[in-house]
Design an enzyme around this catalytic site. Structure first.
Site, mmCIF file in Angstrom:
data_model
loop_
_atom_site.group_PDB
_atom_site.id
_atom_site.type_symbol
_atom_site.label_atom_id
_atom_site.label_comp_id
_atom_site.label_asym_id
_atom_site.label_seq_id
_atom_site.Cartn_x
_atom_site.Cartn_y
_atom_site.Cartn_z
ATOM 1 N N CYS A 76 14.028 8.325 4.106
ATOM 2 C CA CYS A 76 14.245 6.941 4.541
ATOM 3 C C CYS A 76 14.191 6.810 6.053
ATOM 4 O O CYS A 76 14.892 7.529 6.778
ATOM 5 C CB CYS A 76 15.607 6.462 4.046
ATOM 6 S SG CYS A 76 15.975 4.755 4.522
ATOM 7 N N GLU A 90 3.429 -14.794 -4.047
ATOM 8 C CA GLU A 90 4.875 -14.603 -4.060
ATOM 9 C C GLU A 90 5.485 -15.146 -5.351
ATOM 10 O O GLU A 90 6.373 -14.525 -5.935
ATOM 11 C CB GLU A 90 5.525 -15.281 -2.846
ATOM 12 C CG GLU A 90 5.346 -14.524 -1.552
ATOM 13 C CD GLU A 90 6.132 -13.220 -1.516
ATOM 14 O OE1 GLU A 90 6.989 -12.997 -2.399
ATOM 15 O OE2 GLU A 90 5.889 -12.407 -0.608
ATOM 16 N N CYS A 116 17.153 9.375 0.265
ATOM 17 C CA CYS A 116 17.655 9.214 1.636
ATOM 18 C C CYS A 116 16.952 10.134 2.617
ATOM 19 O O CYS A 116 16.816 9.791 3.802
ATOM 20 C CB CYS A 116 19.162 9.458 1.669
ATOM 21 S SG CYS A 116 20.109 8.235 0.699
ATOM 22 N N THR A 133 7.430 -10.152 -12.058
ATOM 23 C CA THR A 133 6.184 -9.525 -12.510
ATOM 24 C C THR A 133 5.868 -8.346 -11.604
ATOM 25 O O THR A 133 5.969 -8.454 -10.383
ATOM 26 C CB THR A 133 5.011 -10.526 -12.465
ATOM 27 O OG1 THR A 133 5.322 -11.653 -13.300
ATOM 28 C CG2 THR A 133 3.722 -9.898 -12.965
ATOM 29 N N GLY A 148 4.330 -14.437 -18.254
ATOM 30 C CA GLY A 148 5.700 -14.768 -18.606
ATOM 31 C C GLY A 148 6.355 -15.730 -17.628
ATOM 32 O O GLY A 148 5.762 -16.126 -16.629
ATOM 33 N N TYR A 149 7.598 -16.110 -17.948
ATOM 34 C CA TYR A 149 8.372 -17.022 -17.106
ATOM 35 C C TYR A 149 7.503 -18.214 -16.689
ATOM 36 O O TYR A 149 7.245 -18.453 -15.509
ATOM 37 C CB TYR A 149 8.929 -16.289 -15.884
ATOM 38 C CG TYR A 149 9.883 -15.178 -16.255
ATOM 39 C CD1 TYR A 149 11.233 -15.439 -16.442
ATOM 40 C CD2 TYR A 149 9.420 -13.875 -16.442
ATOM 41 C CE1 TYR A 149 12.112 -14.417 -16.800
ATOM 42 C CE2 TYR A 149 10.289 -12.857 -16.809
ATOM 43 C CZ TYR A 149 11.633 -13.140 -16.972
ATOM 44 O OH TYR A 149 12.492 -12.127 -17.342
ATOM 45 N N CYS A 171 14.660 3.339 -1.239
ATOM 46 C CA CYS A 171 16.069 2.942 -1.404
ATOM 47 C C CYS A 171 16.261 2.350 -2.796
ATOM 48 O O CYS A 171 16.625 1.185 -2.968
ATOM 49 C CB CYS A 171 16.461 1.947 -0.307
ATOM 50 S SG CYS A 171 18.245 1.724 -0.111
ATOM 51 N N ASP A 218 15.068 -10.410 -1.281
ATOM 52 C CA ASP A 218 14.973 -10.260 -2.732
ATOM 53 C C ASP A 218 15.927 -9.148 -3.160
ATOM 54 O O ASP A 218 16.753 -8.672 -2.373
ATOM 55 C CB ASP A 218 13.533 -9.980 -3.152
ATOM 56 C CG ASP A 218 13.013 -8.638 -2.655
ATOM 57 O OD1 ASP A 218 13.728 -7.953 -1.880
ATOM 58 O OD2 ASP A 218 11.883 -8.263 -3.035
ATOM 59 N N TRP A 273 -1.346 -9.962 -1.028
ATOM 60 C CA TRP A 273 -1.471 -10.895 0.086
ATOM 61 C C TRP A 273 -1.565 -10.183 1.423
ATOM 62 O O TRP A 273 -1.573 -10.810 2.466
ATOM 63 C CB TRP A 273 -0.289 -11.856 0.098
ATOM 64 C CG TRP A 273 1.041 -11.153 0.115
ATOM 65 C CD1 TRP A 273 1.767 -10.805 1.203
ATOM 66 C CD2 TRP A 273 1.774 -10.722 -1.020
ATOM 67 N NE1 TRP A 273 2.919 -10.174 0.813
ATOM 68 C CE2 TRP A 273 2.958 -10.120 -0.553
ATOM 69 C CE3 TRP A 273 1.550 -10.798 -2.399
ATOM 70 C CZ2 TRP A 273 3.908 -9.577 -1.411
ATOM 71 C CZ3 TRP A 273 2.503 -10.259 -3.232
ATOM 72 C CH2 TRP A 273 3.660 -9.661 -2.753
ATOM 73 N N TYR A 318 14.530 -17.064 -1.101
ATOM 74 C CA TYR A 318 13.642 -15.919 -0.883
ATOM 75 C C TYR A 318 12.192 -16.350 -0.697
ATOM 76 O O TYR A 318 11.518 -15.946 0.266
ATOM 77 C CB TYR A 318 13.731 -14.927 -2.058
ATOM 78 C CG TYR A 318 12.547 -13.988 -2.040
ATOM 79 C CD1 TYR A 318 12.479 -12.961 -1.114
ATOM 80 C CD2 TYR A 318 11.458 -14.181 -2.894
ATOM 81 C CE1 TYR A 318 11.370 -12.135 -1.044
ATOM 82 C CE2 TYR A 318 10.353 -13.362 -2.840
ATOM 83 C CZ TYR A 318 10.315 -12.336 -1.906
ATOM 84 O OH TYR A 318 9.205 -11.544 -1.830
#
Length: 372
Positions: free
Chosen positions: A218, A56, A215, A62, A100-101, A208, A157, A43, A139
């Site tokens: 980051c 989303e 780290c 997935t 799935g789901y 992360c 999330d 997106w 979310y």
């Protein structure tokens, strides 16, 4: 600082956050890192609310690589909200096959129909109104509101939860603490809020990470309290995973006059609306072959001679695992009654590809096709 309309932070939140200048500096580093990366998000760069919403939902549970492969085809088949709302549910489930789901696909269409009926076909921008739609939780509502409508709404999330827990050294962060921490960062962002949400998601996925976070790479390292205290690999505290129960399932690929019997699962249950070969759980002391014949009688009112095994398929769902035993079967008596299914059909083997099947059943289909 947050807008006056935003909820107040929970007690102690202000003490965990850096001053405004420090927060702005941390967000600037985060965004610079994010903009420097070569990303291929389905997106990215397209704020169309319908596309953002579908992407989303598809990205829940997935991998993004799979979403990239499947999103364009789904949007070609259902190019806008009205097309999705008007589609046959079987067509939607078939387009979703393999992701799935499947409750996500059913809820996606239910929400499209609700938007068409209640909101004039336009997805609302208000996160509270978004959360009233089937399948849209905090979310997803935050992601749509921020990415598609430019609202300063958090989208927390699993990846973002981990980043924020480490940033503030929170062992078991509450939803209110995470919301407050995310809003602090969004308020300090000079540009589109959706960019901050995407950057946090990306940071959690690429740097992360749950184990051995990088780290040294980051952009938030200097602001990270857990890193300063050496607790980053302990934040957030990991939940102990329960042992998944296991079930043996037996199904019969029942043939009659060149056709195969299939049943459709009830809409409101697991894998609702998908088609499958009749069958069920193997009882204690029962062989899979005997279970296939018994389930065929109990579920479909059909008698059959159970023949050779076709396949044994191992498959894991979110809360349990199965071993699926599939057998050839020859119809001998009875007409399907559909006691445990919402519909049933006798179909030619060449027609099976037009129906949406669960993953384990699709493995059986592959064996049938290979043998044929």
């Amino acid at each position: 600082m947050t807008d006056a309309s935003d909820p107040s932070p929970p007690p102690g939140a202000a003490g965990r956050t850096a001053d405004d200048a420090g927060t702005r500096a941390a967000v600037a580093c985060l965004l610079a890192w994010f903009r420097s990366r070569e990303r291929d998000v389905p997106w990215d760069g397209d704020p169309d609310p319908y596309r953002v919403w579908v992407a989303e939902v598809m990205a829940q549970q997935t991998r993004l690589a799979v979403v990239r492969e499947r999103l364009a085809a789904f949007l070609d088949r259902f190019p806008d909200l009205d097309a999705l709302a008007a589609a046959d549910t079987d067509d939607v489930l078939k387009a979703w096959e393999g992701l799935g789901y499947y409750a996500r696909a059913r809820n996606l269409q239910r929400a499209a129909r609700a938007v068409a009926g209640r909101h004039g076909g336009r997805l609302p921008s208000d996160p509270q109104r978004l959360r009233e739609l089937p399948g849209i939780g905090p979310y997803t509502a935050g992601a749509i509101a921020s990415l598609a409508f430019g609202r300063r709404e958090p989208a927390v999330d699993g990846n973002v939860r981990r980043v924020l827990a480490r940033l503030h050294d929170l062992e078991r962060p509450s939803p209110a603490e995470l919301d407050a921490a995310a809003r602090d960062l969004l308020a300090a962002a000079p540009g589109p809020p959706g960019e901050v949400n995407q950057a946090l998601m990306d940071l959690g996925g690429a740097v992360c990470t749950p184990r051995r976070p990088r780290c040294g790479r980051c952009p938030l390292a200097d602001a990270c309290i857990a890193r300063a205290r050496g607790t980053q690999e302990k934040r957030p505290a990991r939940r102990r995973r329960a042992v998944l129960p296991h079930h043996d399932i037996a199904v019969a690929v029942t043939r009659r006059d060149g056709r195969i019997l299939i049943g459709r699962r009830p809409e409101d249950g697991l894998l609702g609306g998908l088609w499958e070969f009749p069958g069920g759980k193997v009882a204690g002391g029962e062989t899979p072959a005997a279970a296939a014949g018994r389930e065929l009688r109990e579920e479909m009112c059909v008698e059959a001679e159970i023949g050779a095994p076709i396949a044994v398929v191992e498959h894991a769902y979110s809360h349990f695992r199965i071993t699926l035993h599939a057998f050839e079967a020859r119809w001998t008596a009875g007409e399907p009654c559909g006691r445990a299914v919402s519909d049933w059909r006798w179909v030619r083997p060449s027609e099976l590809g037009g129906y949406a099947f669960p993953a384990a059943n699709r493995r059986v289909l592959e064996r049938i096709a290979g043998a044929g």
